[in-house]
Design a protein around this motif. Sequence first.
Motif, short mmCIF file in Angstrom:
data_model
loop_
_atom_site.label_atom_id
_atom_site.label_comp_id
_atom_site.label_asym_id
_atom_site.label_seq_id
_atom_site.Cartn_x
_atom_site.Cartn_y
_atom_site.Cartn_z
N CYS A 22 -3.75 7.61 1.68
CA CYS A 22 -2.38 8.08 1.49
C CYS A 22 -2.27 9.50 2.05
O CYS A 22 -3.15 10.33 1.82
CB CYS A 22 -2.00 8.07 0.01
SG CYS A 22 -0.26 8.42 -0.30
N SER A 23 -1.20 9.74 2.79
CA SER A 23 -0.95 11.03 3.40
C SER A 23 0.23 11.71 2.73
O SER A 23 0.99 11.08 2.00
CB SER A 23 -0.61 10.84 4.89
OG SER A 23 -1.62 10.16 5.56
N THR A 47 0.83 -1.19 0.00
CA THR A 47 0.00 0.00 0.00
C THR A 47 0.87 1.25 0.00
O THR A 47 1.87 1.32 0.72
CB THR A 47 -0.94 0.03 1.22
OG1 THR A 47 -0.17 0.02 2.42
CG2 THR A 47 -1.87 -1.18 1.22
N LEU A 48 0.48 2.21 -0.82
CA LEU A 48 1.15 3.51 -0.81
C LEU A 48 0.44 4.36 0.22
O LEU A 48 -0.75 4.62 0.10
CB LEU A 48 1.07 4.16 -2.19
CG LEU A 48 1.69 5.55 -2.31
CD1 LEU A 48 3.20 5.50 -2.05
CD2 LEU A 48 1.39 6.15 -3.66
N GLU A 49 1.15 4.74 1.27
CA GLU A 49 0.49 5.44 2.37
C GLU A 49 1.08 6.81 2.67
O GLU A 49 0.44 7.60 3.36
CB GLU A 49 0.50 4.57 3.62
CG GLU A 49 -0.29 3.29 3.38
CD GLU A 49 -0.55 2.49 4.64
OE1 GLU A 49 -0.43 3.05 5.75
OE2 GLU A 49 -0.89 1.31 4.50
N VAL A 50 2.28 7.12 2.17
CA VAL A 50 2.89 8.42 2.45
C VAL A 50 3.67 8.88 1.22
O VAL A 50 4.40 8.10 0.62
CB VAL A 50 3.84 8.35 3.67
CG1 VAL A 50 4.54 9.68 3.89
CG2 VAL A 50 3.10 7.93 4.92
N VAL A 51 3.51 10.17 0.89
CA VAL A 51 4.27 10.80 -0.17
C VAL A 51 4.93 12.04 0.42
O VAL A 51 4.27 12.83 1.10
CB VAL A 51 3.37 11.19 -1.36
CG1 VAL A 51 4.13 11.98 -2.39
CG2 VAL A 51 2.74 9.95 -1.98
N SER A 95 -8.86 9.56 2.04
CA SER A 95 -7.66 9.00 1.42
C SER A 95 -6.96 8.00 2.33
O SER A 95 -6.93 8.17 3.54
CB SER A 95 -6.69 10.13 1.06
OG SER A 95 -5.52 9.60 0.46
N THR A 116 -3.53 14.32 5.81
CA THR A 116 -4.23 13.35 4.97
C THR A 116 -5.50 13.97 4.39
O THR A 116 -6.30 14.54 5.13
CB THR A 116 -4.62 12.11 5.79
OG1 THR A 116 -3.44 11.57 6.40
CG2 THR A 116 -5.25 11.03 4.93
#
Length: 138
Positions: free
Chosen positions: A51-52, A4-8, A49, A45
């Motif tokens: 992703c944060s 899972t993509l959770e942080v950018v 979403s 966030t």
Amino acid sequence: MDWTLEVVVVPVSDLDASVAFYRDRVGFHLDHDTDAGFGRIAQLTPRGSGCSVVMGTMPNLRAMPPGTQHGLQLVVADARAAHAELVGRGVDCDEVVVLDERDGGTLFGFRDPDGNSWTVQEIRARAGQPLIPRADDA
């Protein structure tokens, strides 16, 4: 195995100004703003979403120069309503453009104070079928 993509990471020059922009103007939820002693980190966030975004003063969060994150994308059920909401909060947004009448073809963009750029895409199906079920829908 799930991935899972959770942080950018969003590279910014002024953490306080950026937190205020994303929280107060764009409407992201401030999950935390932590001073770790050797650096500060904030995580925000978007509503709905999984992703944060993270920004801060620690060296690993400063690897990219401020304003160099481009191509980030948010999805909404109604682009015109989202555009009006952001403009009403003082965000300078590009005009809504319809590239294709089919669902997913309506877009607009905006930039944060450093120039990091975002695209907002309308997917009308999200109104009835959010990717992540909202707690208030249960």
